[in-house]
Design an enzyme around this catalytic site. Structure first.
Site, PDB file in Angstrom:
ATOM      1  N   LYS A  91       0.841  -1.206   0.000  1.00  0.00           N
ATOM      2  CA  LYS A  91       0.000   0.000   0.000  1.00  0.00           C
ATOM      3  C   LYS A  91       0.872   1.251   0.000  1.00  0.00           C
ATOM      4  O   LYS A  91       0.663   2.183  -0.782  1.00  0.00           O
ATOM      5  CB  LYS A  91      -0.883  -0.016   1.261  1.00  0.00           C
ATOM      6  CG  LYS A  91      -1.798   1.172   1.386  1.00  0.00           C
ATOM      7  CD  LYS A  91      -2.464   1.237   2.742  1.00  0.00           C
ATOM      8  CE  LYS A  91      -3.103  -0.086   3.109  1.00  0.00           C
ATOM      9  NZ  LYS A  91      -3.990   0.041   4.271  1.00  0.00           N
ATOM     10  N   LYS A 116       3.547  -2.278  11.294  1.00  0.00           N
ATOM     11  CA  LYS A 116       2.251  -2.272  11.996  1.00  0.00           C
ATOM     12  C   LYS A 116       2.497  -2.700  13.437  1.00  0.00           C
ATOM     13  O   LYS A 116       3.455  -3.417  13.717  1.00  0.00           O
ATOM     14  CB  LYS A 116       1.293  -3.262  11.318  1.00  0.00           C
ATOM     15  CG  LYS A 116      -0.169  -3.015  11.613  1.00  0.00           C
ATOM     16  CD  LYS A 116      -0.758  -1.927  10.737  1.00  0.00           C
ATOM     17  CE  LYS A 116      -2.163  -1.557  11.172  1.00  0.00           C
ATOM     18  NZ  LYS A 116      -2.813  -0.644  10.218  1.00  0.00           N
ATOM     19  N   ASP A 174      -5.143   3.163  14.186  1.00  0.00           N
ATOM     20  CA  ASP A 174      -5.870   2.090  13.502  1.00  0.00           C
ATOM     21  C   ASP A 174      -7.053   1.788  14.424  1.00  0.00           C
ATOM     22  O   ASP A 174      -7.428   2.657  15.229  1.00  0.00           O
ATOM     23  CB  ASP A 174      -4.971   0.851  13.292  1.00  0.00           C
ATOM     24  CG  ASP A 174      -5.601  -0.191  12.366  1.00  0.00           C
ATOM     25  OD1 ASP A 174      -5.582   0.022  11.150  1.00  0.00           O
ATOM     26  OD2 ASP A 174      -6.140  -1.208  12.848  1.00  0.00           O
TER      27      ASP A 174
END
Ligand code: NDP
Length: 450
Positions: A113, A125, A165
């Site tokens: 991405k 992440k 997130d």
């Protein structure tokens, strides 16, 4: 066995206990064969074996004290997946379901991405199995501080820049940033999604949801269609879903659903975004509260959904926007959407559609925007926040929004052109995966075996 099959089989043996990670890898590897055929160096230099393995995983314990004075312990992680094209970049998730397999899936997706966005950012992440639901502000603050007490050693403005997130919004980023600053005495753009008072960017809050709609507009324009006057089904009721609804309304479309972990709202008169924000951002309540405030809304709890299905996808719509979480749209849901005439699916959440659902959309030939491409507006605007921090500037909302729009149009063009080059016009899964993969793989080749 082909190169892809060999690598996949090895991962399936090694990581059998991480099914969502394997699903994310399978989706990418199964679609990049044309790129591997064109450049044999990818196999010679073991790019697939290397790109599927994180450069570094940091696992740590987070001890904190709740409001009753009891000690609590959570498990936390930061997956620094790939830094070939820039510092690690990707969000932090706080949710009881968080485990290493989920963060590896999200980190792996993030590599491609971020590459596809055209910006110089690597993939990462992180997060914890901490459940923010029902916690007081002070408990959230103490958890975030304890989490940062370990994480600060591993991040930095040019090393690794986390963002939000699921379960991590402006409040959490503020507490994390305050603790980072205290521990390091450094005032730097180490997190994105910050408050405007200390280095945040205008339009970052809106970026993922707005970006999904900008991407959809590009995708539909190519087909001579538009969102104007169309009914849309949106899932989720958090950051991405809320701003997706807002942008749909601004463009004359009508979002008629939203959902959370407890149930869904169907509002035939169109979702009222101000009420949604009041319920989810201010009151932090369940969506049943929305139905108390809006008489045209019907609330259905998860217990009343058809078995094995997500009731949001039973609502007839022109376009569907899954914006809640992974695997929230399965093959039966996809068939229900298609049967009801759905012509477009754009993914706001990460990997919301199962592999079978994805195949059903591709087979039907509808406009299908996979997450890696469609939801890249969030991370792209995070990178714009980093740029503003580095230059000690703050840009206007219009400036950031217009850059976001251009980035989403470029992402669409890059995925669409790559798909066409590969002989699969309109298949944005292949287009996005190959466009994202090639840049990172070529950078790895150029940097040698390191
Ligand atoms: P939020 O925490 O703001 O909202 C998440 C929403 O999804 C909430 O409504 C939540 O319900 C619902 N939800 C979470 N888990 C489940 C579940 N297991 N079943 C049903 N509903 C669920 O998160 P975001 O909006 O930020 O993120 C949503 C998705 O978008 C995620 O996949 C994330 O990775 C992705 N994403 C987010 C970006 C961002 O900038 N924020 C960028 C790119 C992708 P409840 O309110 O009950 O908790």
């Amino acid at each position: 066995m082909s190169y892809v099959e060999r690598v996949m089989s090895d991962l399936e043996t090694r990581y059998a206990y991480q099914p969502v990670f394997l699903q994310a890898v399978k989706e990418v590897l199964n679609s990049i064969q044309p790129a591997l055929d064109k450049k044999k160096d990818y196999e010679k230099y073991k790019i697939l074996e290397r790109i599927t393995e994180p450069e570094r995983i940091i696992c740590f314990r987070v001890d904190w004290v709740d409001d009753k004075g009891e000690v609590q312990t959570n498990r936390a992680y930061r997956v620094q997946y790939n830094s070939a094209i820039g510092p690690y970049k990707g969000g932090l998730r706080l949710h009881p379901s968080v485990n290493l397999g989920i963060l590896k899936f999200l980190g792996f997706e993030q590599i491609f991405k971020n590459s596809l966005s055209g910006l110089p950012i690597g993939g990462g992440k992180g997060g914890s199995d901490f459940d923010p639901k029902g916690k007081s502000d002070m408990e959230i603050m103490r958890f975030c501080q304890a989490f940062m007490n370990e994480l600060f050693r591993h991040i930095g403005a040019t090393i690794d820049v986390p963002a939000g997130d699921i379960g991590v919004g402006g409040r959490e980023i503020g507490y994390l940033y305050g603790q980072y600053k205290k521990l390091t005495r450094s005032y730097e753009g180490v997190l994105t999604g910050k408050n405007l008072l200390f280095g945040g960017s205008l339009a970052r809050t809106e970026a993922t949801g707005y970006g999904v709609v900008y991407f959809t507009q590009s995708m539909l324009a190519e087909r001579g269609e538009s969102l104007e006057g169309k009914e849309c089904a949106v899932s989720g009721a958090g950051n991405v879903a809320t701003y997706c609804c807002e942008k749909l309304l601004q463009n004359g479309a009508k979002p008629v659903t939203v959902s959370d972990s407890r149930g869904m709202i169907y509002d035939a008169s169109g979702i009222k975004v101000d009420v949604l924000k009041q319920v989810k951002e201010v009151e932090r309540a369940s969506l049943s509260r929305y139905a108390e405030l809006v008489s045209s809304a019907k609330y259905t709890p998860v217990a009343d959904y058809p078995k094995g299905r997500n009731a949001v996808w039973d609502v007839p719509c022109y376009a569907a926007f899954p914006c809640a979480t992974q695997n929230e749209l399965n093959e039966a849901d996809a068939q229900a959407l298609l049967k009801n005439g759905c012509k477009c699916v754009a993914e706001g959440a990460n990997m919301p559609s199962t592999l079978e659902a994805t195949h059903a959309f591709l087979k039907a030939g509808i406009a299908y925007g996979p997450a890696k491409a469609a939801n890249a507006g969030g991370v792209s605007t995070s990178q714009l926040e980093m740029e503003q921090n580095a230059g000690m500037q703050s840009w206007t909302f219009e400036e950031v929004d217009s850059k976001l729009k251009t980035i989403m149009q470029n992402i669409y063009r890059s995925a669409a052109e790559t798909a066409e080059d590969m002989g699969v016009k309109g298949n944005l899964v292949v287009g996005a995966n190959i466009a994202g993969f090639r840049k990172v793989a070529d950078a790895m080749l150029a940097q040698g075996v390191c």
